[in-house]
Design a protein around this motif. Structure first.
Motif, PDB file in Angstrom:
ATOM      1  N   GLU A 187       0.836  -1.206   0.000  1.00 22.83           N
ATOM      2  CA  GLU A 187       0.000   0.000   0.000  1.00 22.83           C
ATOM      3  C   GLU A 187       0.867   1.251   0.000  1.00 22.83           C
ATOM      4  O   GLU A 187       0.534   2.246  -0.647  1.00 22.83           O
TER       5      GLU A 187
ATOM      6  N   LYS B 297       2.108   2.071  -3.463  1.00 18.68           N
ATOM      7  CA  LYS B 297       1.030   2.652  -4.276  1.00 18.68           C
ATOM      8  C   LYS B 297       0.852   4.132  -3.948  1.00 18.68           C
ATOM      9  O   LYS B 297       0.658   4.956  -4.842  1.00 18.68           O
TER      10      LYS B 297
ATOM     11  N   ASP C 286       3.759   6.112  -5.359  1.00 22.11           N
ATOM     12  CA  ASP C 286       3.595   6.242  -6.806  1.00 22.11           C
ATOM     13  C   ASP C 286       2.497   7.245  -7.162  1.00 22.11           C
ATOM     14  O   ASP C 286       2.643   8.047  -8.077  1.00 22.11           O
ATOM     15  N   LYS C 287       1.410   7.218  -6.397  1.00 16.73           N
ATOM     16  CA  LYS C 287       0.292   8.139  -6.632  1.00 16.73           C
ATOM     17  C   LYS C 287       0.682   9.568  -6.268  1.00 16.73           C
ATOM     18  O   LYS C 287       0.274  10.526  -6.911  1.00 16.73           O
TER      19      LYS C 287
END
Length: 140
Positions: free
Chosen positions: A41, A44, A47-48
């Motif tokens: 998580e 992610k 990256d976001k």
């Protein structure tokens, strides 16, 4: 103390995340705190990016978690920053005194190891060390 726009906490324990979030709010000025329950998580969210599109300025990652532990996160994060250079500061938080854990973190050469739970003086030292260094480099 300098404002840090976005901080990412990666820990599977909601109580620890609550305590760390409360400590951060009491010590630092920050616009956003993101929380992930495991390294997967966390990747992610890195990256976001944060609400401003940038990677978190400070990432605090627990060592022992399900799905993807802190070492797995650090290995993948190291690959990520090779592709997407980042000025994020990463620190590992752990209660482990296992020499293997300490050696694994040291071998990755990207994150200091801090005792968990995070204490105010460790947070202040971390921020002063890395943000003063960044500020002095930007003034050159």
């Amino acid at each position: 103390m300098e404002k840090i726009n976005c901080i990412l906490l990666i820990d599977d324990d909601p109580v620890t995340n609550y305590l760390h979030e409360s400590l951060i709010h009491s010590v630092l000025e920050t616009a956003q705190i993101l929380i992930a329950r495991n390294g997967e998580e966390g990747l992610k969210l890195v990256d976001k990016g944060c609400s401003d599109g940038e990677a978190p300025a400070l990432i605090l990652v627990d060592l022992n978690m399900p799905v993807m532990d802190g070492i797995g996160f650090l290995k993948r994060y190291k690959q990520w920053i090779e592709q997407y250079p980042s000025s994020s500061v990463v620190a590992v938080l752990t209660t482990s005194t296992n020499p293997r854990d300490i050696e694994k973190v040291a071998q990755l050469e990207i994150a200091p190891l801090l005792p968990k739970p995070l204490q105010e003086e460790h947070l202040q030292t971390l921020v002063e060390t890395y943000w003063q260094r960044k500020s002095s480099r930007s003034n050159l």
